[in-house]
Design a protein around this motif. Structure first.
Motif, PDB file in Angstrom:
ATOM      1  N   LEU A  63       0.838  -1.207   0.000  1.00  0.00           N
ATOM      2  CA  LEU A  63       0.000   0.000   0.000  1.00  0.00           C
ATOM      3  C   LEU A  63       0.869   1.251   0.000  1.00  0.00           C
ATOM      4  CD1 LEU A  63      -2.789   1.305   0.146  1.00  0.00           C
ATOM      5  CD2 LEU A  63      -2.656   1.126   2.659  1.00  0.00           C
ATOM      6  N   TYR A  64       1.966   1.221   0.792  1.00  0.00           N
ATOM      7  CA  TYR A  64       2.867   2.379   0.840  1.00  0.00           C
ATOM      8  C   TYR A  64       3.566   2.601  -0.507  1.00  0.00           C
ATOM      9  CZ  TYR A  64       2.363   2.297   5.947  1.00  0.00           C
ATOM     10  OH  TYR A  64       1.862   2.334   7.236  1.00  0.00           O
ATOM     11  N   VAL A  65       3.932   1.487  -1.124  1.00  0.00           N
ATOM     12  CA  VAL A  65       4.593   1.578  -2.441  1.00  0.00           C
ATOM     13  C   VAL A  65       3.649   2.206  -3.462  1.00  0.00           C
ATOM     14  CG1 VAL A  65       5.584   0.272  -4.360  1.00  0.00           C
ATOM     15  CG2 VAL A  65       6.119  -0.367  -1.976  1.00  0.00           C
ATOM     16  N   PHE A  66       2.394   1.743  -3.462  1.00  0.00           N
ATOM     17  CA  PHE A  66       1.412   2.264  -4.417  1.00  0.00           C
ATOM     18  C   PHE A  66       1.140   3.750  -4.168  1.00  0.00           C
ATOM     19  CE2 PHE A  66      -0.838  -2.004  -5.560  1.00  0.00           C
ATOM     20  CZ  PHE A  66       0.343  -2.437  -6.146  1.00  0.00           C
ATOM     21  N   MET A  67       1.047   4.116  -2.906  1.00  0.00           N
ATOM     22  CA  MET A  67       0.809   5.531  -2.585  1.00  0.00           C
ATOM     23  C   MET A  67       1.981   6.398  -3.035  1.00  0.00           C
ATOM     24  SD  MET A  67      -0.905   5.200   1.218  1.00  0.00           S
ATOM     25  CE  MET A  67      -0.890   6.962   1.481  1.00  0.00           C
ATOM     26  N   PHE A  68       3.194   5.842  -2.909  1.00  0.00           N
ATOM     27  CA  PHE A  68       4.376   6.581  -3.348  1.00  0.00           C
ATOM     28  C   PHE A  68       4.356   6.755  -4.875  1.00  0.00           C
ATOM     29  CE2 PHE A  68       8.874   6.589  -4.720  1.00  0.00           C
ATOM     30  CZ  PHE A  68       9.257   7.784  -4.141  1.00  0.00           C
ATOM     31  N   LEU A  69       3.997   5.681  -5.594  1.00  0.00           N
ATOM     32  CA  LEU A  69       3.907   5.758  -7.061  1.00  0.00           C
ATOM     33  C   LEU A  69       2.913   6.836  -7.493  1.00  0.00           C
ATOM     34  CD1 LEU A  69       3.919   1.987  -8.137  1.00  0.00           C
ATOM     35  CD2 LEU A  69       5.761   3.648  -8.386  1.00  0.00           C
ATOM     36  N   ILE A  70       1.736   6.840  -6.883  1.00  0.00           N
ATOM     37  CA  ILE A  70       0.709   7.822  -7.225  1.00  0.00           C
ATOM     38  C   ILE A  70       1.200   9.235  -6.905  1.00  0.00           C
ATOM     39  CG2 ILE A  70      -1.618   8.655  -6.687  1.00  0.00           C
ATOM     40  CD1 ILE A  70      -1.662   6.124  -8.320  1.00  0.00           C
ATOM     41  N   SER A  71       1.884   9.381  -5.762  1.00  0.00           N
ATOM     42  CA  SER A  71       2.367  10.710  -5.350  1.00  0.00           C
ATOM     43  C   SER A  71       3.371  11.265  -6.358  1.00  0.00           C
ATOM     44  CB  SER A  71       3.004  10.638  -3.963  1.00  0.00           C
ATOM     45  OG  SER A  71       2.075  10.205  -3.005  1.00  0.00           O
ATOM     46  N   VAL A  72       4.313  10.403  -6.777  1.00  0.00           N
ATOM     47  CA  VAL A  72       5.301  10.853  -7.775  1.00  0.00           C
ATOM     48  C   VAL A  72       4.603  11.227  -9.077  1.00  0.00           C
ATOM     49  CG1 VAL A  72       7.294  10.154  -9.164  1.00  0.00           C
ATOM     50  CG2 VAL A  72       7.161   9.500  -6.742  1.00  0.00           C
ATOM     51  N   ASN A  73       3.622  10.414  -9.485  1.00  0.00           N
ATOM     52  CA  ASN A  73       2.873  10.680 -10.720  1.00  0.00           C
ATOM     53  C   ASN A  73       2.125  12.028 -10.647  1.00  0.00           C
ATOM     54  OD1 ASN A  73       1.620   8.014 -12.801  1.00  0.00           O
ATOM     55  ND2 ASN A  73       1.962  10.131 -13.331  1.00  0.00           N
ATOM     56  N   VAL A  74       1.490  12.262  -9.495  1.00  0.00           N
ATOM     57  CA  VAL A  74       0.742  13.516  -9.311  1.00  0.00           C
ATOM     58  C   VAL A  74       1.701  14.702  -9.302  1.00  0.00           C
ATOM     59  CG1 VAL A  74      -0.683  14.843  -7.697  1.00  0.00           C
ATOM     60  CG2 VAL A  74      -1.175  12.419  -8.103  1.00  0.00           C
ATOM     61  N   PHE A  75       2.904  14.505  -8.715  1.00  0.00           N
ATOM     62  CA  PHE A  75       3.906  15.579  -8.698  1.00  0.00           C
ATOM     63  C   PHE A  75       4.252  16.013 -10.126  1.00  0.00           C
ATOM     64  CE2 PHE A  75       8.448  16.631  -9.047  1.00  0.00           C
ATOM     65  CZ  PHE A  75       8.469  17.808  -8.307  1.00  0.00           C
ATOM     66  N   TYR A  76       4.488  15.039 -11.006  1.00  0.00           N
ATOM     67  CA  TYR A  76       4.839  15.392 -12.390  1.00  0.00           C
ATOM     68  C   TYR A  76       3.630  15.925 -13.177  1.00  0.00           C
ATOM     69  CZ  TYR A  76       9.614  13.762 -12.046  1.00  0.00           C
ATOM     70  OH  TYR A  76      10.939  13.647 -11.707  1.00  0.00           O
ATOM     71  N   MET A  77       2.438  15.489 -12.818  1.00  0.00           N
ATOM     72  CA  MET A  77       1.240  16.089 -13.425  1.00  0.00           C
ATOM     73  C   MET A  77       1.159  17.572 -13.091  1.00  0.00           C
ATOM     74  SD  MET A  77      -1.833  13.301 -13.045  1.00  0.00           S
ATOM     75  CE  MET A  77      -2.026  11.996 -14.249  1.00  0.00           C
ATOM     76  N   TYR A  78       1.539  17.872 -11.868  1.00  0.00           N
ATOM     77  CA  TYR A  78       1.539  19.275 -11.447  1.00  0.00           C
ATOM     78  C   TYR A  78       2.628  20.057 -12.198  1.00  0.00           C
ATOM     79  CZ  TYR A  78       2.014  23.430  -8.539  1.00  0.00           C
ATOM     80  OH  TYR A  78       2.093  24.733  -8.100  1.00  0.00           O
ATOM     81  N   ILE A  79       3.813  19.416 -12.325  1.00  0.00           N
ATOM     82  CA  ILE A  79       4.917  20.076 -13.023  1.00  0.00           C
ATOM     83  C   ILE A  79       4.542  20.380 -14.475  1.00  0.00           C
ATOM     84  CG2 ILE A  79       7.291  19.766 -13.886  1.00  0.00           C
ATOM     85  CD1 ILE A  79       7.130  20.357 -10.898  1.00  0.00           C
ATOM     86  N   PHE A  80       3.929  19.418 -15.169  1.00  0.00           N
ATOM     87  CA  PHE A  80       3.588  19.582 -16.594  1.00  0.00           C
ATOM     88  C   PHE A  80       2.194  20.187 -16.816  1.00  0.00           C
ATOM     89  CE2 PHE A  80       6.966  16.378 -16.867  1.00  0.00           C
ATOM     90  CZ  PHE A  80       7.727  16.896 -17.917  1.00  0.00           C
ATOM     91  N   LYS A  81       1.469  20.471 -15.725  1.00  0.00           N
ATOM     92  CA  LYS A  81       0.151  21.108 -15.797  1.00  0.00           C
ATOM     93  C   LYS A  81      -0.815  20.337 -16.716  1.00  0.00           C
ATOM     94  CE  LYS A  81       1.955  24.500 -13.401  1.00  0.00           C
ATOM     95  NZ  LYS A  81       1.731  24.618 -11.958  1.00  0.00           N
ATOM     96  N   THR A  82      -0.835  19.036 -16.584  1.00  0.00           N
ATOM     97  CA  THR A  82      -1.687  18.221 -17.466  1.00  0.00           C
ATOM     98  C   THR A  82      -3.172  18.453 -17.235  1.00  0.00           C
ATOM     99  OG1 THR A  82      -1.660  16.395 -15.880  1.00  0.00           O
ATOM    100  CG2 THR A  82       0.061  16.412 -17.583  1.00  0.00           C
ATOM    101  N   TYR A  83      -3.524  18.952 -16.084  1.00  0.00           N
ATOM    102  CA  TYR A  83      -4.933  19.130 -15.714  1.00  0.00           C
ATOM    103  C   TYR A  83      -5.488  20.502 -16.115  1.00  0.00           C
ATOM    104  CZ  TYR A  83      -2.508  21.540 -11.933  1.00  0.00           C
ATOM    105  OH  TYR A  83      -1.688  22.375 -11.236  1.00  0.00           O
ATOM    106  N   LEU A  84      -4.611  21.387 -16.646  1.00  0.00           N
ATOM    107  CA  LEU A  84      -5.071  22.741 -16.987  1.00  0.00           C
ATOM    108  C   LEU A  84      -5.745  22.825 -18.353  1.00  0.00           C
ATOM    109  CD1 LEU A  84      -2.232  25.099 -15.672  1.00  0.00           C
ATOM    110  CD2 LEU A  84      -4.429  24.529 -14.625  1.00  0.00           C
TER     111      LEU A  84
END
Length: 643
Positions: A63-84
């Protein structure tokens, strides 16, 4: 941050969900949806790995590994502004940003994974699992955006199609396909193309632009059986012969289909295509193939020359000015006595032809002292005389004005052209001058006789030429604009007599004839034009009513008002005792009408002008009848003078 425009707009409207008007969702909502997609992708990847009986590393709780994977993914989504990005307007750039965000996320996990391995000889995440997660998450995020975009486009298209007119395009050739492509690529056009009508009856099992092709006979059968649900047909007028156009228009009108006229190909390339697709007009059905003569010779006659056009603010005069302006003259002098139309003409000409040297003269051609300084100042090479009073009933009530303008005005201009050695004088006459039954026609015939008489005058160097033609489509006061206004008001359409017929030609065609006549003439000729078959005004009115979407005598009444003073049922281009000579063009002839000697016509015109200044109507018309022997009044107070 954009807000939802109005949540209430999710209601059903005409059985179509009105999502097309929905504004952008808050960006955090898009990010939450993307995170949910990542969680689902991660879950799917985990299930696939488990199905392959491959075990995860147990260095840390899964569960911790999966949460870490999602967190890193969300971090790069924020960096590349994919949601804008606005999802329904997603482009390749938006998808590429998602790809980069997921790629960087996975590369970061791999780097962390191997960094930990070098320190502890243990790996945290399976590399195949990361590969699956990368592929599935990218795919799901892509599909989500494409589905939303496609869904919105589908809703908008369905909503738009409800208000669009369902049409067929007549023809299945390259030109028809080109026009269809432009329409399909123009979302603002109010047309929904259903298919193409083939000119042939040979059935083909192919589609054009994913639209069906229907044979001519099948289309007709569908109309007759009432199984067609289209609103109209787009016609490419240039691709049809006159008889073919007549057949199709009659068919469409019979079944109350709207008929649209496709623009020329050069207009298809403009941004104003909406205004270039118009309903077909009666002028399109009466139009004939235009005369084409030696344009090089015409240009030579006008190139770097000073040209005078009288009546230049009128329909014919204005078109003469437009055509002369294309021939690169040195200067065009436009003369008219009507102030507002002359001002409007000035604005138009200076905008259309800014490189041409125009001079606009407000003057009355019956005023010799006003005209002569112009001839003295400008070295006119050609004079186009289009100024005249032409409305039959008005002129019948005011014969003195007809003489002062049509006779005295012409006399002034012709004599000045002779005096100042103008190369060519071209007079615009009318078919009403032939066997005239009204004052207007008689006054124009007198003007013709005077102009002709100057040709053989001793010492004359000017070539005096007359052009004679019938009614001009769309000219000021002509029957077609009059009918159009009556139809727009809901009727009734007024016709003087059910059997009245007239010849018609286009303004451009008439003026091209005038220019070419001025070039061809050796002097003294009256040119007449083969105007084809005369048109019955009653049939013309019925066609105009049907083209406007109404039924004659049901929606729009037709009433008969009786022949007006001086009006006759049939117009003629040649007098009874005239013969014609051919020219270099089979559509242009020379009418050999009887002529008069200058001394005789000069004396008679002086006499009728003198009585016109006194406004003695009966005496004016009596003299006109003595000059024009064939002038017999019809439905007029002057009929008693014929007895």
């Amino acid at each position: 941050m954009d807000k939802v425009k109005n949540l209430k707009r999710f209601s059903l409207n005409d059985n179509v969900l009105d999502l097309a008007d929905l504004k952008f969702l808050p960006r955090w909502v898009i990010l939450v949806i993307d995170i949910l997609i990542l969680i689902l992708s991660l879950t799917a990847s985990h299930l696939l790995i488990m199905g392959l009986e491959v075990k995860h590393y147990d260095v840390f709780p899964l569960l911790y590994v999966f949460m870490f994977l999602i967190s890193v993914n969300v971090f790069y989504m924020y960096i590349f502004k994919t949601y804008l990005g606005v999802i329904r307007h997603s482009t390749f750039v938006d998808l590429f940003k998602i790809f980069l965000a997921n790629l960087c996320s996975n590369l970061t996990i791999i780097i962390i994974n191997y960094t930990y391995y070098f320190g502890s000889q243990q790996k945290v995440v399976l590399i195949p699992f990361l590969g699956l997660y990368f592929a599935i998450s990218c795919l799901c995020l892509f599909v989500f955006r494409l589905c939303v975009k496609g869904g919105f486009n589908l809703i908008k298209e369905n909503k738009r199609s409800l208000s669009r007119k369902k049409i067929y395009i007549l023809g299945d050739d390259d030109l028809s396909v080109a026009i269809a492509q432009v329409i399909l690529s123009s979302p603002n056009l109010p047309f929904d193309i259903q298919g193409f009508i083939s000119y042939s009856n040979k059935k083909v099992n192919i589609k054009l632009l994913d639209k069906k092709i229907i044979t001519k006979q099948n289309f007709i059968n569908n109309l007759r059986n009432g199984i067609s649900d289209i609103n109209g047909v787009l016609v490419i007028k240039e691709a049809l012969q006159k008889d073919e156009l007549e057949f199709w228009v009659n068919l469409f009108l019979e079944y109350n289909l709207k008929i649209y006229k496709a623009p020329a190909m050069q207009k298809l390339r403009t941004n104003d295509i909406i205004n270039n697709i118009k309903t077909i007009q009666i002028e399109d059905l009466l139009n004939r193939k235009q005369i084409k003569l030696d344009n090089l010779e015409v240009k030579k006659r006008h190139f770097q020359k000073t040209i005078l056009v009288t009546g230049g603010a009128g329909s014919i005069g204005g078109e003469i000015v437009r055509q002369v302006a294309l021939l690169e003259p040195l200067q065009i002098i436009i003369l008219d006595q009507s102030e507002t139309p002359l001002y409007d003409t000035e604005l138009e000409m200076r905008e259309l032809y800014p490189h041409i040297n125009f001079k606009f003269i407000l003057a009355d051609i019956s005023n010799l002292s006003r005209l002569e300084p112009l001839f003295a100042k400008y070295n006119f090479s050609m004079v186009y005389h289009a100024a005249a009073y032409k409305h039959v009933p008005l002129v019948e009530d005011n014969p003195h004005e007809a003489v002062l303008v049509n006779v005295l005005g012409t006399k002034n201009l012709a004599l000045l052209s002779n005096k100042y050695n103008v190369n060519r004088f071209v007079m615009v006459s009318t078919d009403k001058a032939v066997n005239p039954t009204n004052v207007m026609g008689a006054s124009k015939r007198v003007a013709e006789l005077f102009v002709q008489s100057l040709q053989n005058l001793e010492g004359n160097t000017t070539k005096f030429i007359t052009t004679r033609f019938g009614n001009v489509l769309g000219s000021n006061g002509s029957v077609i604009p009059h009918f159009r206004k009556q139809i727009e008001k809901g009727g009734p359409v007024t016709i003087t007599h059910p059997e009245i017929v007239r010849y018609f030609m286009t303004i451009a065609e008439a003026c091209e004839l005038v220019l070419h006549a001025g070039t061809m003439g050796a002097g003294g000729e009256i040119y007449v034009f083969d105007m084809g078959d005369p048109v019955k005004i009653l049939e013309l009115a019925k066609r105009m009513i049907k083209l406007s979407g109404f039924e004659p005598d049901i929606d729009i009444k037709i009433i008969y008002t009786g022949l007006r003073p001086g009006e006759k049922l049939y117009e003629e281009l040649l007098s009874d005792n005239a013969r014609t000579l051919p020219t270099s063009h089979d559509k242009i002839m020379i009418s050999k009408d009887p002529s008069m000697q200058f001394a005789e016509i000069d004396q008679l015109t002086d006499l009728v002008i003198e009585f016109s200044k006194k406004e003695e109507k009966q005496e004016i018309v009596r003299i006109l009848k003595s000059i024009v022997k064939e002038f017999k009044s019809n439905n007029s107070i002057y009929e008693s003078l014929d007895k």
